[in-house]
Design a protein around this motif. Structure first.
Motif, PDB file in Angstrom:
ATOM      1  N   GLN A   1      -7.989  -3.451   6.262  1.00 58.12           N
ATOM      2  CA  GLN A   1      -6.529  -3.566   6.219  1.00 58.12           C
ATOM      3  C   GLN A   1      -5.869  -2.224   6.513  1.00 58.12           C
ATOM      4  OE1 GLN A   1      -6.508  -5.047   2.265  1.00 58.12           O
ATOM      5  NE2 GLN A   1      -6.597  -7.196   2.861  1.00 58.12           N
ATOM      6  N   ALA A   2      -6.438  -1.146   5.967  1.00 56.92           N
ATOM      7  CA  ALA A   2      -5.879   0.183   6.215  1.00 56.92           C
ATOM      8  C   ALA A   2      -6.030   0.579   7.679  1.00 56.92           C
ATOM      9  CB  ALA A   2      -6.564   1.209   5.307  1.00 56.92           C
TER      10      ALA A   2
ATOM     11  N   LEU B   1      -4.775   5.692   1.806  1.00 50.80           N
ATOM     12  CA  LEU B   1      -3.885   4.612   1.367  1.00 50.80           C
ATOM     13  C   LEU B   1      -4.555   3.919   0.188  1.00 50.80           C
ATOM     14  CD1 LEU B   1      -3.022   5.052   4.408  1.00 50.80           C
ATOM     15  CD2 LEU B   1      -2.418   2.631   4.439  1.00 50.80           C
ATOM     16  N   ILE B   2      -3.757   3.531  -0.804  1.00 49.35           N
ATOM     17  CA  ILE B   2      -4.281   2.757  -1.922  1.00 49.35           C
ATOM     18  C   ILE B   2      -3.285   1.655  -2.268  1.00 49.35           C
ATOM     19  CG2 ILE B   2      -5.577   4.711  -2.880  1.00 49.35           C
ATOM     20  CD1 ILE B   2      -3.460   4.937  -5.075  1.00 49.35           C
ATOM     21  N   PRO B   3      -3.726   0.570  -2.879  1.00 49.40           N
ATOM     22  CA  PRO B   3      -2.796  -0.479  -3.308  1.00 49.40           C
ATOM     23  C   PRO B   3      -1.977  -0.022  -4.506  1.00 49.40           C
ATOM     24  CG  PRO B   3      -5.027  -0.997  -4.016  1.00 49.40           C
ATOM     25  CD  PRO B   3      -5.131   0.216  -3.146  1.00 49.40           C
ATOM     26  N   GLU B   4      -0.799  -0.603  -4.652  1.00 48.35           N
ATOM     27  CA  GLU B   4       0.105  -0.204  -5.734  1.00 48.35           C
ATOM     28  C   GLU B   4      -0.540  -0.299  -7.114  1.00 48.35           C
ATOM     29  OE1 GLU B   4       4.636  -1.245  -4.910  1.00 48.35           O
ATOM     30  OE2 GLU B   4       3.327  -2.960  -4.490  1.00 48.35           O
ATOM     31  N   MET B   5      -1.330  -1.339  -7.347  1.00 50.69           N
ATOM     32  CA  MET B   5      -1.880  -1.529  -8.681  1.00 50.69           C
ATOM     33  C   MET B   5      -2.804  -0.391  -9.095  1.00 50.69           C
ATOM     34  SD  MET B   5      -4.905  -4.390  -8.417  1.00 50.69           S
ATOM     35  CE  MET B   5      -3.856  -5.707  -7.812  1.00 50.69           C
TER      36      MET B   5
ATOM     37  N   PHE C   1       0.851  -1.176   0.000  1.00 45.49           N
ATOM     38  CA  PHE C   1       0.000   0.000   0.000  1.00 45.49           C
ATOM     39  C   PHE C   1       0.898   1.242   0.000  1.00 45.49           C
ATOM     40  CE2 PHE C   1      -3.064  -2.576   2.881  1.00 45.49           C
ATOM     41  CZ  PHE C   1      -3.345  -3.413   1.818  1.00 45.49           C
ATOM     42  N   VAL C   2       0.428   2.280  -0.629  1.00 44.10           N
ATOM     43  CA  VAL C   2       1.179   3.538  -0.652  1.00 44.10           C
ATOM     44  C   VAL C   2       0.333   4.642  -0.044  1.00 44.10           C
ATOM     45  CG1 VAL C   2       2.548   2.890  -2.660  1.00 44.10           C
ATOM     46  CG2 VAL C   2       0.376   4.099  -2.985  1.00 44.10           C
TER      47      VAL C   2
ATOM     48  N   SER D   1       0.761  -4.170   3.341  1.00 40.78           N
ATOM     49  CA  SER D   1       0.594  -4.922   2.104  1.00 40.78           C
ATOM     50  C   SER D   1      -0.618  -5.833   2.205  1.00 40.78           C
ATOM     51  CB  SER D   1       1.844  -5.753   1.802  1.00 40.78           C
ATOM     52  OG  SER D   1       2.025  -6.756   2.789  1.00 40.78           O
ATOM     53  N   ARG D   2      -0.949  -6.440   1.095  1.00 38.68           N
ATOM     54  CA  ARG D   2      -2.005  -7.448   1.088  1.00 38.68           C
ATOM     55  C   ARG D   2      -1.589  -8.587   0.172  1.00 38.68           C
ATOM     56  NH1 ARG D   2      -7.012  -4.866  -2.515  1.00 38.68           N
ATOM     57  NH2 ARG D   2      -5.827  -4.494  -4.432  1.00 38.68           N
ATOM     58  N   THR D   3      -2.164  -9.739   0.414  1.00 36.08           N
ATOM     59  CA  THR D   3      -1.966 -10.905  -0.431  1.00 36.08           C
ATOM     60  C   THR D   3      -3.211 -11.092  -1.278  1.00 36.08           C
ATOM     61  OG1 THR D   3      -0.562 -11.988   1.208  1.00 36.08           O
ATOM     62  CG2 THR D   3      -1.547 -13.393  -0.477  1.00 36.08           C
TER      63      THR D   3
END
Length: 304
Positions: A204-205, A240-244, A168-169, A266-268
């Motif tokens: 998650q955040a 926060l958002i995921p990298e993708m 996450f960024v 991070s997440r899986t």
């Protein structure tokens, strides 16, 4: 009860799910009077009413609720028989019902569809985008073949296969891009923008930021990652958002992207399917196609 038919059970299941004769009839591709007649014949055969009827909607009776549980098991078993027959006569997939969560679908789905069409010539792909809880339910009920979600889902009846991990960024105003990245404890004192209740990414955040339900006023909600990023660009807060999501969501937003120090949030991401499905071998091939999609995206975007 020799006169019960599979068609009647499917009509019953549609009406139990939709709660209205018109919508259930449309879902079954029959007329509303024909559906009503089939349900009435089913009730007569059973000797008990399945629904409480009103002018606007229908509700299951207590007997109907118990009956619905057994009907779903029967229909799921029938669908799996069809899957078994399809898997035994075909070395490749011709139809795939995919579930996918909203924080993955907009960013990964186009590449997935492209790779699947290349891998399985002539495949018919049906996509269902919704939150994890609904996907798991529909998967266990046989309404989906597989789903792409954040792991773990911890459902004993499902097989979980890890596909990849992503970090996450932090998304801040463009003017704040040169500032030090705040410690995660400090994020609790900022106006944090999160997805609505029900999204696993929200949970998650919150977990990373160590924010509990006792601080609701500092948190603002949005219905999508796109909305959150635009709100940040307008100076409302941080998120926060995921990298993708970065290449898509930051194209038209005045925001800066920063990485957290280790250990990074991070997440899986993985695939899940029913343990009992006879399509397991084909779904393994689907997983490989998804991995190729992710590798291509990462190569194109220097990591993402």
């Amino acid at each position: 009860m020799k006169n019960l038919t599979l068609k009647q059970l499917r009509y019953f299941e549609a009406l139990a799910r939709d709660g209205r004769f018109r919508r259930a009839a449309e879902a079954c591709a029959i007329s509303q009077p024909a559906l009503s007649m089939q349900i009435k014949e089913l009730e007569q055969e059973l000797g008990s009413e399945l629904f409480e009827r009103s002018a606007r909607e229908v509700k299951l009776t207590p007997f109907g609720q118990s009956f619905a549980l057994r009907v779903r098991e029967i229909l799921r078993a029938v669908d799996e028989l069809g899957e078994f027959a399809r898997a035994s006569r075909e070395s490749f997939l011709t139809r795939l019902r995919i579930g996918i969560i909203p924080t993955i679908a907009p960013y990964l789905l186009p590449a997935i569809i492209n790779d699947l069409n290349e891998t399985f010539a002539g495949i018919q792909i049906e996509v269902r985008e919704t939150q994890t809880g609904k996907l798991v339910h529909e998967l266990t009920q046989g309404q989906l073949d597989m789903a792409i979600v954040a792991l773990p889902v911890s459902e004993p009846s499902l097989t979980e296969l890890e596909l990849f991990r992503e970090e996450f960024v932090l998304v801040r105003r463009q003017e704040d891009g040169d500032k030090p990245v705040p410690e995660r404890e400090a994020l609790r004192e900022m106006r944090l923008l999160l997805l609505e209740e029900g999204h696993c990414f929200r949970d998650q955040a919150l977990s990373f930021c160590k924010v509990g339900p006792a601080r609701p006023r500092e948190i603002m909600e949005g219905s999508s990652l796109s909305t959150l990023v635009q709100m940040v660009g307008a100076g409302i807060g941080i998120t926060l958002i995921p990298e993708m999501a970065v290449p898509v969501e930051t194209r038209s937003a005045h925001v800066s992207i920063s990485r957290f120090p280790s250990p990074q949030p991070s997440r899986t991401v993985g695939m899940v399917w029913r343990n009992s499905t006879p399509m397991a071998r084909q779904l393994q091939e689907v997983a490989e196609a998804v991995r190729r999609s992710v590798e291509t995206m990462r190569a194109q975007h220097a990591g993402w």
